[in-house]
Design a protein around this motif. Sequence first.
Motif, PDB file in Angstrom:
ATOM      1  N   ILE A  53       0.860  -1.185   0.000  1.00  0.00           N
ATOM      2  CA  ILE A  53       0.000   0.000   0.000  1.00  0.00           C
ATOM      3  C   ILE A  53       0.894   1.232   0.000  1.00  0.00           C
ATOM      4  N   VAL A  54       0.629   2.141  -0.936  1.00  0.00           N
ATOM      5  CA  VAL A  54       1.399   3.381  -1.024  1.00  0.00           C
ATOM      6  C   VAL A  54       0.442   4.560  -1.118  1.00  0.00           C
ATOM      7  N   GLU A  55       0.941   5.745  -0.802  1.00  0.00           N
ATOM      8  CA  GLU A  55       0.191   6.970  -1.045  1.00  0.00           C
ATOM      9  C   GLU A  55       0.833   7.679  -2.225  1.00  0.00           C
ATOM     10  N   ALA A  56       0.007   8.133  -3.162  1.00  0.00           N
ATOM     11  CA  ALA A  56       0.515   8.741  -4.387  1.00  0.00           C
ATOM     12  C   ALA A  56      -0.245  10.015  -4.697  1.00  0.00           C
ATOM     13  N   LYS A  57       0.404  10.893  -5.433  1.00  0.00           N
ATOM     14  CA  LYS A  57      -0.226  12.113  -5.910  1.00  0.00           C
ATOM     15  C   LYS A  57      -0.243  12.092  -7.432  1.00  0.00           C
ATOM     16  N   PRO A  58      -1.269  12.682  -8.050  1.00  0.00           N
ATOM     17  CA  PRO A  58      -1.294  12.751  -9.509  1.00  0.00           C
ATOM     18  C   PRO A  58      -0.011  13.354 -10.051  1.00  0.00           C
ATOM     19  N   GLY A  59       0.533  12.711 -11.079  1.00  0.00           N
ATOM     20  CA  GLY A  59       1.738  13.212 -11.713  1.00  0.00           C
ATOM     21  C   GLY A  59       3.024  12.689 -11.127  1.00  0.00           C
ATOM     22  N   GLU A  60       2.968  12.007  -9.968  1.00  0.00           N
ATOM     23  CA  GLU A  60       4.186  11.480  -9.355  1.00  0.00           C
ATOM     24  C   GLU A  60       4.644  10.214 -10.081  1.00  0.00           C
ATOM     25  N   SER A  61       5.945   9.974 -10.042  1.00  0.00           N
ATOM     26  CA  SER A  61       6.503   8.715 -10.529  1.00  0.00           C
ATOM     27  C   SER A  61       6.482   7.707  -9.388  1.00  0.00           C
ATOM     28  N   PRO A  62       6.552   6.412  -9.687  1.00  0.00           N
ATOM     29  CA  PRO A  62       6.551   5.403  -8.621  1.00  0.00           C
ATOM     30  C   PRO A  62       7.649   5.609  -7.589  1.00  0.00           C
ATOM     31  N   GLU A  63       8.761   6.173  -8.009  1.00  0.00           N
ATOM     32  CA  GLU A  63       9.857   6.413  -7.068  1.00  0.00           C
ATOM     33  C   GLU A  63       9.490   7.461  -6.026  1.00  0.00           C
ATOM     34  N   GLN A  64       8.470   8.256  -6.307  1.00  0.00           N
ATOM     35  CA  GLN A  64       8.044   9.303  -5.365  1.00  0.00           C
ATOM     36  C   GLN A  64       6.922   8.842  -4.441  1.00  0.00           C
ATOM     37  N   TRP A  65       6.380   7.652  -4.686  1.00  0.00           N
ATOM     38  CA  TRP A  65       5.301   7.175  -3.846  1.00  0.00           C
ATOM     39  C   TRP A  65       5.778   6.981  -2.408  1.00  0.00           C
ATOM     40  N   LYS A  66       4.884   7.244  -1.489  1.00  0.00           N
ATOM     41  CA  LYS A  66       5.181   7.040  -0.073  1.00  0.00           C
ATOM     42  C   LYS A  66       4.668   5.665   0.339  1.00  0.00           C
ATOM     43  N   ILE A  67       5.561   4.817   0.817  1.00  0.00           N
ATOM     44  CA  ILE A  67       5.160   3.479   1.254  1.00  0.00           C
ATOM     45  C   ILE A  67       4.429   3.588   2.587  1.00  0.00           C
ATOM     46  N   VAL A  68       3.208   3.097   2.611  1.00  0.00           N
ATOM     47  CA  VAL A  68       2.399   3.105   3.829  1.00  0.00           C
ATOM     48  C   VAL A  68       2.450   1.737   4.516  1.00  0.00           C
ATOM     49  N   ILE A  69       2.274   0.671   3.730  1.00  0.00           N
ATOM     50  CA  ILE A  69       2.356  -0.695   4.249  1.00  0.00           C
ATOM     51  C   ILE A  69       3.219  -1.499   3.283  1.00  0.00           C
ATOM     52  N   SER A  70       4.322  -2.027   3.778  1.00  0.00           N
ATOM     53  CA  SER A  70       5.270  -2.746   2.930  1.00  0.00           C
ATOM     54  C   SER A  70       4.733  -4.112   2.527  1.00  0.00           C
ATOM     55  N   GLU A  71       5.315  -4.657   1.461  1.00  0.00           N
ATOM     56  CA  GLU A  71       4.983  -6.011   1.035  1.00  0.00           C
ATOM     57  C   GLU A  71       5.342  -7.008   2.127  1.00  0.00           C
ATOM     58  N   GLY A  72       4.475  -8.015   2.312  1.00  0.00           N
ATOM     59  CA  GLY A  72       4.738  -9.063   3.285  1.00  0.00           C
ATOM     60  C   GLY A  72       4.719 -10.427   2.640  1.00  0.00           C
ATOM     61  N   LYS A  73       4.803 -11.470   3.448  1.00  0.00           N
ATOM     62  CA  LYS A  73       4.817 -12.829   2.902  1.00  0.00           C
ATOM     63  C   LYS A  73       3.437 -13.271   2.423  1.00  0.00           C
ATOM     64  N   ASP A  74       2.366 -12.631   2.920  1.00  0.00           N
ATOM     65  CA  ASP A  74       1.009 -12.950   2.493  1.00  0.00           C
ATOM     66  C   ASP A  74       0.519 -11.897   1.502  1.00  0.00           C
ATOM     67  N   VAL A  75      -0.168 -12.346   0.446  1.00  0.00           N
ATOM     68  CA  VAL A  75      -0.618 -11.440  -0.596  1.00  0.00           C
ATOM     69  C   VAL A  75      -1.766 -10.564  -0.084  1.00  0.00           C
ATOM     70  N   ILE A  76      -1.736  -9.289  -0.439  1.00  0.00           N
ATOM     71  CA  ILE A  76      -2.843  -8.376  -0.154  1.00  0.00           C
ATOM     72  C   ILE A  76      -3.935  -8.631  -1.182  1.00  0.00           C
ATOM     73  N   ASP A  77      -5.127  -9.008  -0.701  1.00  0.00           N
ATOM     74  CA  ASP A  77      -6.227  -9.399  -1.579  1.00  0.00           C
ATOM     75  C   ASP A  77      -7.254  -8.285  -1.752  1.00  0.00           C
ATOM     76  N   GLY A  78      -7.139  -7.211  -0.965  1.00  0.00           N
ATOM     77  CA  GLY A  78      -8.065  -6.098  -1.084  1.00  0.00           C
ATOM     78  C   GLY A  78      -7.841  -5.107   0.037  1.00  0.00           C
ATOM     79  N   PHE A  79      -8.358  -3.864  -0.162  1.00  0.00           N
ATOM     80  CA  PHE A  79      -8.258  -2.871   0.904  1.00  0.00           C
ATOM     81  C   PHE A  79      -9.312  -1.799   0.695  1.00  0.00           C
ATOM     82  N   ASN A  80      -9.607  -1.073   1.770  1.00  0.00           N
ATOM     83  CA  ASN A  80     -10.545   0.038   1.686  1.00  0.00           C
ATOM     84  C   ASN A  80     -10.276   0.986   2.844  1.00  0.00           C
ATOM     85  N   ILE A  81     -10.822   2.187   2.729  1.00  0.00           N
ATOM     86  CA  ILE A  81     -10.756   3.171   3.808  1.00  0.00           C
ATOM     87  C   ILE A  81     -12.168   3.429   4.292  1.00  0.00           C
TER      88      ILE A  81
END
Length: 708
Positions: free
Chosen positions: A329-357
């Motif tokens: 899970i990352v936070e992104a702004k329009p126009g940003e490149s992936p390198e500028q994304w802010k990591i909110v939740i890092s990848e883990g050993k279990d696959v993320i199957d969905g999310f919501n706020i």
Amino acid sequence: MRIVRTSALCLIALLCSSYGFSGKTIEGRNGISLPEPPPTATDTVVDNLHGVEIADPYRWLEDAKSPQTRAWIDLQIKYTDDYLSQIKNRSQIVDGLTKLQRVDVYSVPREYGGRIFFEKRLADENQSSIYMREGWTSADIRLVDATKLSADQNTSVTINDISSDGKMLVYGVRQGGADEESVHILNVDTRQDLSDSLPSARYFGVALSPDKEGIYYARFTHEGTTIHYHKLGTPIADDPMLFGKEYRGEKLGELELISVGVTDNGRYLMIRISRGVPATREDILVKDLRKPDSEIVPLVYGIEARTSAVNIGDRFFLSTDYNAANKRIVEAKPGESPEQWKIVISEGKDVIDGFNIVGGKLFVRRLHDVKTETSIYSLDGKQIGQITYPGIGSGTDLIGRPEQKTGFYVFQSFILPPTIYRYDTKTGKSDIFFQPKVPFDTSQYEIKQVFYTSKDGTRVPMFIAGKKGLKQDGSAHLLMTGYGGFEIPMLAAWNPEYAWWMEQGGYFAQPNLRGGDEYGEAWHKAAMFEKKQNVFDDWFSAAEYLIQNHYTTPERFAIRGRSNGGLLMGASITQRPDLFGAIWCGYPLLDMLRYQDFLIGRFWTTEYGDADNARDFPYLLKYSPYQNVKPGTKYPAIMFFTGDSDTRVDPLHARKMTARVQAANGGDRPILLHYSLKGGHSSGVSLTQLVDDEADELAFLWNETSAP
């Protein structure tokens, strides 16, 4: 190059003759006896593909509208009906399925402007209608009555969008099982439809404009998907195209599926471009609706990744597998490149199957060995809780809006009907909003998970369910289903057919084959293109495990699958007919050399490949079921199932395969085509029709896996 070789047989003469001319007898179980199937004329077409001649003796059955094909279908329907009429307990199966399904059913509610909207089907009805409550404790008010839309009640409705104040409702109307739907707009206060409506088509999103003066919609054609805006009160023909054809110099055609929506706060128009099915790349574009002249700008664009987005305020959170096969899970702004994304939740050993706020918190759903786990985070990524589920099963995302205090989720399993829970994001408490009163005693059944080894050494999980204390001595009927493709995970979910099977004392099994998303994109890619055989090997290894561990025997082993799972059944027919006693093959893909030329088949070339490509042709030919039917093979009992309303997988696959297997069969087991004149790939047929079709399937599978 294509060469046509026409047989000397007269199609009409053969089709009009009575079947059973040779005197050969087809033996079903429990005393069922049939003559041989209706004869099918050959009218061979030979294709030269990459220097290889491919003969197709039943090409003429591809034309669904020809008098010859319709006559052939009528004879196949009669032949199958003759078989089904001899099954003595079919009426009891109908009663059992009716008991399990004739209960009140609700969809997850949605709250807008203090009004609660949902779909509900009463126990004695054939379709769900659209309802509203003026408040949580108010009475249910029926807004759209689906039971009155057609005489045969094979017309269904779905909620497409609701205005933020709850005063306008956009809903779809679908005929039978077709994918296409017409779109209508209801004034909730007056209970009257507006004169504006969209004609029946395949839509990828319909959304009200924040000012309620129009609707945005994405409409698919084989020339490509385009986004339009319809201003209420104006002719549909005048709707301007807002997006499509090309973007930033890239042409957008049939394989770029474009969907549209409006964020809950009404601030942004969201456009997703999915390239292929499943998508190899997903672009997400946004337009600020507060600024009429604002441009459509990229939020995610030009990277090979699968991404979904959730908006809160002016912030965007993404779930993406970019540089993270199990997603992050990352936070992104329009126009940003992936390198500028802010990591909110890092990848883990279990696959993320969905999310919501919901309620200002992140609810992230993962699969841990194919079992749902949902963790709760603050928007800066700090874990602050989790949702606890009652045992092995599957839960949905928490469904709600970013600013709402309350959300809803559904939990279910093979032995637990779908239960809707209301979740308080402030207190963390769950309570049951709705639980169907299904007459099924969950306490008498159990689910377990086992792991077995596939042909290449891969460790594969499998769910097995049945009555507690059921003997494991090989005497039980066993029903197994599978899918294995399109990154779709096969979770432990309720199905009345499986419940009925277990009530009779049978086992139910569901292996998690490669090709799904159970263990992330690596699990999916392990069964794409030239690696598709891994799916079949996983499946056969699951069957061998169940037989070796005395859950059942080949004679008592029934399997079922539909769509891509129908392809799996086709491979079972041609590669390991010795493993199974009965096969139900629904809405199947079977001619893998021609699938891309019909309906929306070209979408799936990003999963299977394309026989027109010299690189893909050899492996498609090697496993394509239709081309691998071998004359003289003793096939198990087989029922192919399809319908005229399937606008996704062309019914020609089932028609041609039925003819070819019937002609090639060296055994005496029945090869049947169950052809529905109403059903299709999508849900939508009446409950009465659904129960009848399911009863035919289960009557066939149970009967044909009973003792000779």
